[in-house]
Write a protein that holds these residues in place. Structure first.
Motif, short mmCIF file in Angstrom:
data_model
loop_
_atom_site.label_atom_id
_atom_site.label_comp_id
_atom_site.label_asym_id
_atom_site.label_seq_id
_atom_site.Cartn_x
_atom_site.Cartn_y
_atom_site.Cartn_z
N GLN A 114 -34.90 -21.44 51.33
CA GLN A 114 -34.66 -21.13 49.92
C GLN A 114 -35.90 -20.57 49.24
N GLY A 115 -37.07 -20.87 49.80
CA GLY A 115 -38.30 -20.37 49.21
C GLY A 115 -38.40 -18.86 49.18
N LEU A 116 -37.70 -18.18 50.08
CA LEU A 116 -37.75 -16.72 50.13
C LEU A 116 -36.43 -16.09 49.66
N LYS A 117 -35.54 -16.91 49.13
CA LYS A 117 -34.19 -16.43 48.76
C LYS A 117 -34.23 -15.29 47.76
N THR A 118 -34.97 -15.45 46.67
CA THR A 118 -34.97 -14.42 45.63
C THR A 118 -35.55 -13.11 46.13
N VAL A 119 -36.51 -13.19 47.04
CA VAL A 119 -37.10 -11.98 47.62
C VAL A 119 -36.08 -11.25 48.47
N VAL A 120 -35.42 -11.98 49.36
CA VAL A 120 -34.45 -11.36 50.27
C VAL A 120 -33.27 -10.79 49.49
N GLU A 121 -32.79 -11.54 48.49
CA GLU A 121 -31.67 -11.03 47.69
C GLU A 121 -32.04 -9.73 46.99
N ASP A 122 -33.26 -9.63 46.53
CA ASP A 122 -33.70 -8.43 45.82
C ASP A 122 -33.86 -7.24 46.77
N LEU A 123 -34.37 -7.52 47.98
CA LEU A 123 -34.72 -6.43 48.90
C LEU A 123 -33.63 -6.07 49.89
N PRO A 146 -30.52 -4.92 49.64
CA PRO A 146 -29.87 -3.61 49.49
C PRO A 146 -30.77 -2.46 49.93
N GLN A 147 -32.07 -2.57 49.69
CA GLN A 147 -33.00 -1.52 50.10
C GLN A 147 -33.07 -1.42 51.62
N PHE A 148 -33.17 -2.57 52.29
CA PHE A 148 -33.22 -2.57 53.75
C PHE A 148 -31.92 -2.00 54.33
N GLU A 149 -30.80 -2.41 53.77
CA GLU A 149 -29.51 -1.94 54.28
C GLU A 149 -29.33 -0.45 54.07
N ALA A 150 -29.82 0.05 52.93
CA ALA A 150 -29.71 1.49 52.67
C ALA A 150 -30.58 2.30 53.63
N GLN A 151 -31.73 1.75 53.98
CA GLN A 151 -32.65 2.46 54.88
C GLN A 151 -32.17 2.45 56.32
N THR A 152 -31.54 1.37 56.74
CA THR A 152 -31.19 1.21 58.15
C THR A 152 -29.71 1.37 58.47
N GLY A 153 -28.86 1.16 57.47
CA GLY A 153 -27.43 1.17 57.72
C GLY A 153 -26.92 -0.16 58.23
N ASP A 154 -27.83 -1.07 58.57
CA ASP A 154 -27.44 -2.40 59.05
C ASP A 154 -27.07 -3.30 57.86
N HIS A 155 -26.39 -4.41 58.16
CA HIS A 155 -25.94 -5.33 57.12
C HIS A 155 -26.52 -6.71 57.36
N LEU A 156 -27.17 -7.27 56.35
CA LEU A 156 -27.74 -8.61 56.46
C LEU A 156 -26.71 -9.66 56.08
N VAL A 157 -26.53 -10.62 56.96
CA VAL A 157 -25.65 -11.76 56.68
C VAL A 157 -26.56 -12.98 56.57
N VAL A 158 -26.85 -13.40 55.33
CA VAL A 158 -27.90 -14.37 55.10
C VAL A 158 -27.33 -15.71 54.62
N ALA A 159 -27.83 -16.80 55.21
CA ALA A 159 -27.51 -18.15 54.76
C ALA A 159 -28.82 -18.81 54.34
N TYR A 160 -28.79 -19.48 53.18
CA TYR A 160 -30.00 -20.11 52.64
C TYR A 160 -29.86 -21.63 52.62
N ASP A 161 -30.97 -22.32 52.87
CA ASP A 161 -31.03 -23.77 52.77
C ASP A 161 -32.50 -24.18 52.89
N THR A 162 -32.76 -25.48 52.86
CA THR A 162 -34.13 -25.93 53.07
C THR A 162 -34.51 -25.69 54.53
N SER A 163 -35.80 -25.58 54.77
CA SER A 163 -36.28 -25.31 56.14
C SER A 163 -35.82 -26.39 57.12
N ALA A 164 -35.91 -27.65 56.70
CA ALA A 164 -35.55 -28.75 57.59
C ALA A 164 -34.08 -28.71 57.98
N LEU A 165 -33.21 -28.42 57.01
CA LEU A 165 -31.78 -28.37 57.30
C LEU A 165 -31.43 -27.16 58.17
#
Length: 254
Positions: free
Chosen positions: A36-45, A47-66
């Motif tokens: 979750q510590g990097l969630k806001t960064v990944v959510e923001d970026l 669309p940019q990564f997907e537009a550049q590569t055509g790939d799709h990120l499927v992201v799940a967030y939680d605490t590191s331990a979980l």
């Protein structure tokens, strides 16, 4: 016969054009398990990564331990972002590729109140101590690293028993949500986790003499569907152009 040849030529030209379109013919899903510590960064970026590569990120967030527990239980992934000790443990277990660990950013503890509420002064150890001691309840995470960091800060301040007696432990999720729902007066968690909750005002980070940092590191699964794509996502997060977004979200780029 001529019409058939023309149709065949058109199909071939279309196939060639599709292959030459970046990402169109070779797009793929990249499964990311992210602290979750990097969630806001990944959510923001994302669309940019997907537009550049055509790939799709499927992201799940939680605490590191979980997230580590989920991986150990067999959850599939291509990329994971956790704290360094947990990445190391997964490398030793053969679940993260040795040599793929990539340090991305670090962040520290912060404090938040419900949006519109009075913001306490937490610029010094003494003012933070007063804010925590006088609050009706403080929400803090018990599953993430921020929980142990908060406990250490309370010990330094000498108010561990006092605060814990009226605290609101949060086993998973965001402590800011607890404050939004009126179940606690203050929320303590990593800065980007607090900033991701729209219903709170982030007062700021802990003072330097009480601050601890969590380092966030990415790694590639040994069972990644496409290791090159997974590595490309981590490389993207290390680009100089991404550093500004990382800072904006309450982290320090590495």
């Amino acid at each position: 016969m001529i019409n058939a040849v023309k149709r065949l030529r058109s199909v071939c030209l279309l196939a060639v054009a599709t292959c030459l379109t970046p990402g169109a013919a070779w797009a793929a899903d990249i499964a990311v398990l992210c602290s979750q510590g990097l969630k806001t960064v990944v959510e923001d970026l994302a669309p940019q990564f997907e537009a550049q590569t055509g790939d799709h990120l499927v992201v799940a967030y939680d605490t590191s331990a979980l997230l580590k527990s989920q991986i150990e239980a067999g959850k599939p992934f291509d990329v994971v972002v956790l704290t360094p000790p947990l990445i190391t443990a997964l490398i030793q277990q053969g679940k993260v590729a040795d040599g793929s660990a990539t340090t991305l950013a670090r962040t520290g503890l912060g404090l938040a109140v419900k949006k519109g509420a009075v913001r306490p002064d937490i610029t010094t150890a003494e003012t933070l101590k007063h804010a925590l001691a006088s609050a009706g309840s403080v929400a803090y995470s018990t599953s993430g690293v921020s929980g142990s960091m908060f406990s250490a800060a309370l010990q330094k301040l000498g108010i561990a028993d006092e605060v814990k007696a009226k605290a609101k432990p949060v086993p998973n999720g965001l402590t800011g949500d607890v404050v939004v729902h009126g179940e606690a007066d203050l929320a303590v968690q990593l800065m980007p986790e607090l900033m991701s909750v729209s219903g709170v005002d982030v007062v700021g980070p802990f003072p330097a003499d009480l601050q601890s940092y969590v380092v966030l590191t990415g790694g590639v699964s040994t069972s990644a569907t496409d290791k090159a794509r997974a590595e490309a996502f981590l490389a993207f997060l290390k680009k100089p152009s991404v550093a500004a977004v990382i800072r904006q979200k309450g982290l320090e780029p590495s």
